[in-house]
Design a protein around this motif. Structure first.
Motif, PDB file in Angstrom:
ATOM      1  N   VAL A  92      46.830  11.319  91.278  1.00 48.39           N
ATOM      2  CA  VAL A  92      46.667  10.483  90.090  1.00 48.39           C
ATOM      3  C   VAL A  92      47.707   9.374  90.113  1.00 48.39           C
ATOM      4  O   VAL A  92      48.900   9.645  90.250  1.00 48.39           O
ATOM      5  CB  VAL A  92      46.826  11.301  88.786  1.00 48.39           C
ATOM      6  CG1 VAL A  92      46.695  10.382  87.572  1.00 48.39           C
ATOM      7  CG2 VAL A  92      45.806  12.430  88.716  1.00 48.39           C
ATOM      8  N   ASP A  93      47.262   8.124  90.000  1.00 45.62           N
ATOM      9  CA  ASP A  93      48.174   6.995  89.860  1.00 45.62           C
ATOM     10  C   ASP A  93      48.352   6.767  88.361  1.00 45.62           C
ATOM     11  O   ASP A  93      47.547   6.091  87.724  1.00 45.62           O
ATOM     12  CB  ASP A  93      47.584   5.749  90.536  1.00 45.62           C
ATOM     13  CG  ASP A  93      48.560   4.575  90.552  1.00 45.62           C
ATOM     14  OD1 ASP A  93      49.375   4.459  89.619  1.00 45.62           O
ATOM     15  OD2 ASP A  93      48.498   3.764  91.499  1.00 45.62           O
ATOM     16  N   LEU A 149      41.656  16.123  85.151  1.00 43.20           N
ATOM     17  CA  LEU A 149      42.885  15.351  85.330  1.00 43.20           C
ATOM     18  C   LEU A 149      44.049  16.267  85.693  1.00 43.20           C
ATOM     19  O   LEU A 149      44.850  15.955  86.585  1.00 43.20           O
ATOM     20  CB  LEU A 149      43.209  14.574  84.049  1.00 43.20           C
ATOM     21  CG  LEU A 149      44.527  13.801  84.038  1.00 43.20           C
ATOM     22  CD1 LEU A 149      44.557  12.753  85.139  1.00 43.20           C
ATOM     23  CD2 LEU A 149      44.742  13.150  82.667  1.00 43.20           C
ATOM     24  N   GLY A 150      44.136  17.404  85.016  1.00 45.23           N
ATOM     25  CA  GLY A 150      45.182  18.368  85.326  1.00 45.23           C
ATOM     26  C   GLY A 150      45.080  18.870  86.748  1.00 45.23           C
ATOM     27  O   GLY A 150      46.095  19.015  87.448  1.00 45.23           O
ATOM     28  N   GLY A 151      43.845  19.104  87.198  1.00 42.89           N
ATOM     29  CA  GLY A 151      43.641  19.581  88.557  1.00 42.89           C
ATOM     30  C   GLY A 151      44.051  18.565  89.605  1.00 42.89           C
ATOM     31  O   GLY A 151      44.724  18.893  90.586  1.00 42.89           O
ATOM     32  N   VAL A 173      47.296   1.741  82.375  1.00 42.51           N
ATOM     33  CA  VAL A 173      46.938   0.334  82.153  1.00 42.51           C
ATOM     34  C   VAL A 173      45.428   0.178  82.028  1.00 42.51           C
ATOM     35  O   VAL A 173      44.916  -0.463  81.091  1.00 42.51           O
ATOM     36  CB  VAL A 173      47.472  -0.557  83.298  1.00 42.51           C
ATOM     37  CG1 VAL A 173      46.914  -1.976  83.178  1.00 42.51           C
ATOM     38  CG2 VAL A 173      48.986  -0.585  83.282  1.00 42.51           C
ATOM     39  N   LEU A 174      44.689   0.785  82.945  1.00 49.18           N
ATOM     40  CA  LEU A 174      43.235   0.678  82.912  1.00 49.18           C
ATOM     41  C   LEU A 174      42.652   1.381  81.692  1.00 49.18           C
ATOM     42  O   LEU A 174      41.623   0.952  81.149  1.00 49.18           O
ATOM     43  CB  LEU A 174      42.636   1.276  84.191  1.00 49.18           C
ATOM     44  CG  LEU A 174      42.996   0.572  85.498  1.00 49.18           C
ATOM     45  CD1 LEU A 174      42.287   1.241  86.671  1.00 49.18           C
ATOM     46  CD2 LEU A 174      42.637  -0.908  85.439  1.00 49.18           C
ATOM     47  N   THR A 177      42.583   9.218  89.240  1.00 50.33           N
ATOM     48  CA  THR A 177      43.055   8.177  88.324  1.00 50.33           C
ATOM     49  C   THR A 177      41.989   7.850  87.287  1.00 50.33           C
ATOM     50  O   THR A 177      42.289   7.570  86.120  1.00 50.33           O
ATOM     51  CB  THR A 177      43.422   6.905  89.116  1.00 50.33           C
ATOM     52  OG1 THR A 177      44.413   7.234  90.094  1.00 50.33           O
ATOM     53  CG2 THR A 177      43.974   5.833  88.192  1.00 50.33           C
ATOM     54  N   ASN A 178      40.731   7.920  87.698  1.00 53.04           N
ATOM     55  CA  ASN A 178      39.638   7.632  86.770  1.00 53.04           C
ATOM     56  C   ASN A 178      39.560   8.656  85.639  1.00 53.04           C
ATOM     57  O   ASN A 178      38.993   8.363  84.573  1.00 53.04           O
ATOM     58  CB  ASN A 178      38.308   7.597  87.527  1.00 53.04           C
ATOM     59  CG  ASN A 178      37.147   7.251  86.618  1.00 53.04           C
ATOM     60  OD1 ASN A 178      37.040   6.141  86.106  1.00 53.04           O
ATOM     61  ND2 ASN A 178      36.272   8.229  86.395  1.00 53.04           N
ATOM     62  N   LYS A 179      40.105   9.846  85.861  1.00 45.97           N
ATOM     63  CA  LYS A 179      40.073  10.859  84.808  1.00 45.97           C
ATOM     64  C   LYS A 179      40.892  10.424  83.595  1.00 45.97           C
ATOM     65  O   LYS A 179      40.576  10.781  82.466  1.00 45.97           O
ATOM     66  CB  LYS A 179      40.578  12.202  85.341  1.00 45.97           C
ATOM     67  CG  LYS A 179      39.710  12.796  86.450  1.00 45.97           C
ATOM     68  CD  LYS A 179      38.262  12.922  86.029  1.00 45.97           C
ATOM     69  CE  LYS A 179      37.390  13.418  87.176  1.00 45.97           C
ATOM     70  NZ  LYS A 179      35.953  13.479  86.788  1.00 45.97           N
ATOM     71  N   ILE A 180      41.957   9.653  83.832  1.00 44.69           N
ATOM     72  CA  ILE A 180      42.723   9.102  82.710  1.00 44.69           C
ATOM     73  C   ILE A 180      41.835   8.135  81.928  1.00 44.69           C
ATOM     74  O   ILE A 180      41.759   8.171  80.693  1.00 44.69           O
ATOM     75  CB  ILE A 180      43.978   8.357  83.199  1.00 44.69           C
ATOM     76  CG1 ILE A 180      44.875   9.284  84.007  1.00 44.69           C
ATOM     77  CG2 ILE A 180      44.745   7.765  82.021  1.00 44.69           C
ATOM     78  CD1 ILE A 180      46.102   8.591  84.599  1.00 44.69           C
TER      79      ILE A 180
END
Length: 266
Positions: A216-217, A207-209, A223-224, A46-49
């Motif tokens: 991934v949320d 992120l793709g991985g 939002v974050l 999720t942090n990757k976003i």
């Protein structure tokens, strides 16, 4: 949007702010997301976003100010990718504790290098701008070194931080910036811009991985990312105008956070 998480949103904003200046925002954003979804792959994915959004908006700001060079960025990013692959192979066959203790020993040396008045941050401004003194750090009239003179340095810088990213990873954006400044003679803000480009490509790929493994949320991440983007936009804007005043203390903060994280995990 859940305003019960206002404190978390503030931390994400701060992480984006710091990341846009000196990298290392993940040292704040990953633990923050872990408090929401729990520690593990879901928090990292999720942090990757968040990381991609922060790096992307910062890159836009630096590029609009003339502090980015695409060709140099490609050479550096490809070298980071290659170094990261090698690092992942090394890290999978040797105990990470070796490299963690190595970084614990290196962090104080990095702090000394950054704090000293004649450090690489100061030298990065010399001879590359028509603007005298500290103002050269943020000058828009910066002279970009010729690519032919930079290729080997860019490849070496990318390889070094790629190795680190593949073996350990925390504070990767900061390592990218410091590697560029250590091995090249490019101005500070140009180095930051290129490190943001490498960060963007790395975060998007990762992120793709994670998405392929459903780690991934997306709703939370989007939002974050809004708060991280706001922090990164403000941080890169300030750094572009007041680099001499803000980059060094921000780097010191990130290196100290990295040092604490490595010690706690040892």
């Amino acid at each position: 949007m859940n305003f019960d998480h206002a404190f978390y949103y503030l931390l994400i904003f701060v992480g984006g702010f710091i990341d846009s200046i000196a990298g290392g925002g993940g040292l704040i954003t990953v633990p923050t997301i872990a408090l929401i979804v729990g520690p593990g792959a879901l928090a990292i994915g999720t942090n990757k976003i968040v990381g991609a959004a922060a790096a992307g908006i910062a890159l836009v700001v630096y590029a609009r100010n003339g502090q980015f060079n695409f060709k140099q960025g490609i050479y550096f990013s490809l070298s980071v990718f290659f170094g990261s692959f090698i690092g992942s192979q090394i890290g999978s066959s040797l105990p990470n504790e070796y490299f963690r203790w190595l970084m614990i020993g290196i962090c104080p040396l990095i702090l000394i290098l950054v704090v000293r008045k004649d450090s690489l941050l100061k030298r990065a401004a010399v001879g590359h701008s028509t603007t005298p003194g500290d103002a050269a750090l943020a000058a828009a009239d910066v002279k970009i070194p010729k690519l032919s003179k930079m290729v080997l340095k860019l490849l070496l810088a990318g390889l070094c931080c790629g190795l680190y990213d593949g073996i350990l990873g925390p504070g990767g954006g900061t390592i990218m910036l410091l590697s560029l400044l250590l091995f090249t003679t490019m101005p500070l803000l140009l180095a930051i811009g290129i490190s943001k480009f490498a960060n963007l490509l790395s975060a998007t790929s990762a992120l793709g991985g994670y998405a392929l493994h459903d780690q991934v949320d997306w709703n939370l991440g989007v939002v974050l990312a809004i708060f991280a983007t706001a922090g990164a936009f403000i941080g890169s804007k300030i750094a572009s105008k007041k680099a001499a005043q803000i980059v060094r203390p921000t780097l010191i903060l990130v290196v100290v956070l990295l040092f604490i994280k490595l010690v706690l995990e040892s």
